[in-house]
Motif scaffolding. Structure first.
Motif, PDB file in Angstrom:
ATOM      1  N   LYS A   1       0.829  -1.206   0.000  1.00  0.00           N
ATOM      2  CA  LYS A   1       0.000   0.000   0.000  1.00  0.00           C
ATOM      3  C   LYS A   1       0.863   1.255   0.000  1.00  0.00           C
ATOM      4  O   LYS A   1       0.591   2.221  -0.732  1.00  0.00           O
ATOM      5  CB  LYS A   1      -0.919  -0.022   1.231  1.00  0.00           C
ATOM      6  CG  LYS A   1      -1.939   1.067   1.257  1.00  0.00           C
ATOM      7  CD  LYS A   1      -2.865   0.888   2.446  1.00  0.00           C
ATOM      8  CE  LYS A   1      -3.915   1.978   2.479  1.00  0.00           C
ATOM      9  NZ  LYS A   1      -4.821   1.829   3.613  1.00  0.00           N
ATOM     10  N   GLN A   2       1.919   1.254   0.818  1.00  0.00           N
ATOM     11  CA  GLN A   2       2.822   2.394   0.856  1.00  0.00           C
ATOM     12  C   GLN A   2       3.553   2.550  -0.475  1.00  0.00           C
ATOM     13  O   GLN A   2       3.795   3.671  -0.939  1.00  0.00           O
ATOM     14  CB  GLN A   2       3.844   2.236   1.992  1.00  0.00           C
ATOM     15  CG  GLN A   2       3.244   2.355   3.377  1.00  0.00           C
ATOM     16  CD  GLN A   2       4.262   2.007   4.456  1.00  0.00           C
ATOM     17  OE1 GLN A   2       5.095   1.125   4.265  1.00  0.00           O
ATOM     18  NE2 GLN A   2       4.164   2.707   5.580  1.00  0.00           N
ATOM     19  N   ALA A   3       3.925   1.436  -1.084  1.00  0.00           N
ATOM     20  CA  ALA A   3       4.608   1.493  -2.376  1.00  0.00           C
ATOM     21  C   ALA A   3       3.701   2.104  -3.441  1.00  0.00           C
ATOM     22  O   ALA A   3       4.151   2.925  -4.260  1.00  0.00           O
ATOM     23  CB  ALA A   3       5.053   0.095  -2.789  1.00  0.00           C
ATOM     24  N   GLU A   4       2.430   1.727  -3.421  1.00  0.00           N
ATOM     25  CA  GLU A   4       1.495   2.293  -4.409  1.00  0.00           C
ATOM     26  C   GLU A   4       1.292   3.789  -4.171  1.00  0.00           C
ATOM     27  O   GLU A   4       1.243   4.573  -5.128  1.00  0.00           O
ATOM     28  CB  GLU A   4       0.165   1.550  -4.334  1.00  0.00           C
ATOM     29  CG  GLU A   4       0.242   0.136  -4.876  1.00  0.00           C
ATOM     30  CD  GLU A   4      -1.056  -0.645  -4.685  1.00  0.00           C
ATOM     31  OE1 GLU A   4      -2.047  -0.058  -4.221  1.00  0.00           O
ATOM     32  OE2 GLU A   4      -1.064  -1.848  -5.004  1.00  0.00           O
ATOM     33  N   ALA A   5       1.197   4.185  -2.894  1.00  0.00           N
ATOM     34  CA  ALA A   5       1.032   5.611  -2.589  1.00  0.00           C
ATOM     35  C   ALA A   5       2.270   6.401  -3.012  1.00  0.00           C
ATOM     36  O   ALA A   5       2.167   7.494  -3.587  1.00  0.00           O
ATOM     37  CB  ALA A   5       0.757   5.792  -1.104  1.00  0.00           C
ATOM     38  N   THR A   6       3.431   5.840  -2.739  1.00  0.00           N
ATOM     39  CA  THR A   6       4.681   6.502  -3.129  1.00  0.00           C
ATOM     40  C   THR A   6       4.794   6.596  -4.644  1.00  0.00           C
ATOM     41  O   THR A   6       5.231   7.616  -5.192  1.00  0.00           O
ATOM     42  CB  THR A   6       5.881   5.734  -2.550  1.00  0.00           C
ATOM     43  OG1 THR A   6       5.737   5.657  -1.140  1.00  0.00           O
ATOM     44  CG2 THR A   6       7.182   6.429  -2.879  1.00  0.00           C
ATOM     45  N   LEU A   7       4.387   5.534  -5.322  1.00  0.00           N
ATOM     46  CA  LEU A   7       4.406   5.543  -6.787  1.00  0.00           C
ATOM     47  C   LEU A   7       3.506   6.654  -7.332  1.00  0.00           C
ATOM     48  O   LEU A   7       3.894   7.383  -8.245  1.00  0.00           O
ATOM     49  CB  LEU A   7       3.960   4.180  -7.328  1.00  0.00           C
ATOM     50  CG  LEU A   7       3.834   4.077  -8.851  1.00  0.00           C
ATOM     51  CD1 LEU A   7       5.186   4.323  -9.517  1.00  0.00           C
ATOM     52  CD2 LEU A   7       3.281   2.716  -9.246  1.00  0.00           C
TER      53      LEU A   7
END
Length: 95
Positions: free
Chosen positions: A22-28
């Motif tokens: 989830k954090q990776a998608e938000a950062t992306l």
């Protein structure tokens, strides 16, 4: 610039940051927006714009270089606890 979740996770690994999906998608999404904004800014034609040294066109006010203080060296040397050859003597702090 196109980033992928794999890129985000790779950078997080290089930085020793634990990141979940989830954090990776938000950062992306955030980085994609930033890169999109950079691409938009780079597409603007600035060839006719004169470079500035400051963000605002202001001139710095300068004062005249005039001595306003009188020399009080002799006064300060006369009230110092110890003076030798024009230098102030102080106790040794570091041995």
């Amino acid at each position: 610039m196109n980033l992928s979740l794999k890129d985000i996770k790779h950078v997080a690994d290089l930085a020793y940051i634990e990141i979940d999906e989830k954090q990776a998608e938000a950062t992306l999404a955030q980085l994609s927006n930033i890169f999109s904004m950079i691409e938009t800014m780079q597409s603007v034609d600035t060839s006719d714009i004169k470079p500035m040294s400051h963000s605002q066109s202001v001139s710095q006010r300068l004062r005249e270089d005039i001595v306003t203080e009188t020399d009080q060296r002799e006064l300060f040397q006369s009230i110092a606890p110890q003076v030798q050859e024009g230098l102030y003597l102080v106790p040794q702090v570091i041995e």
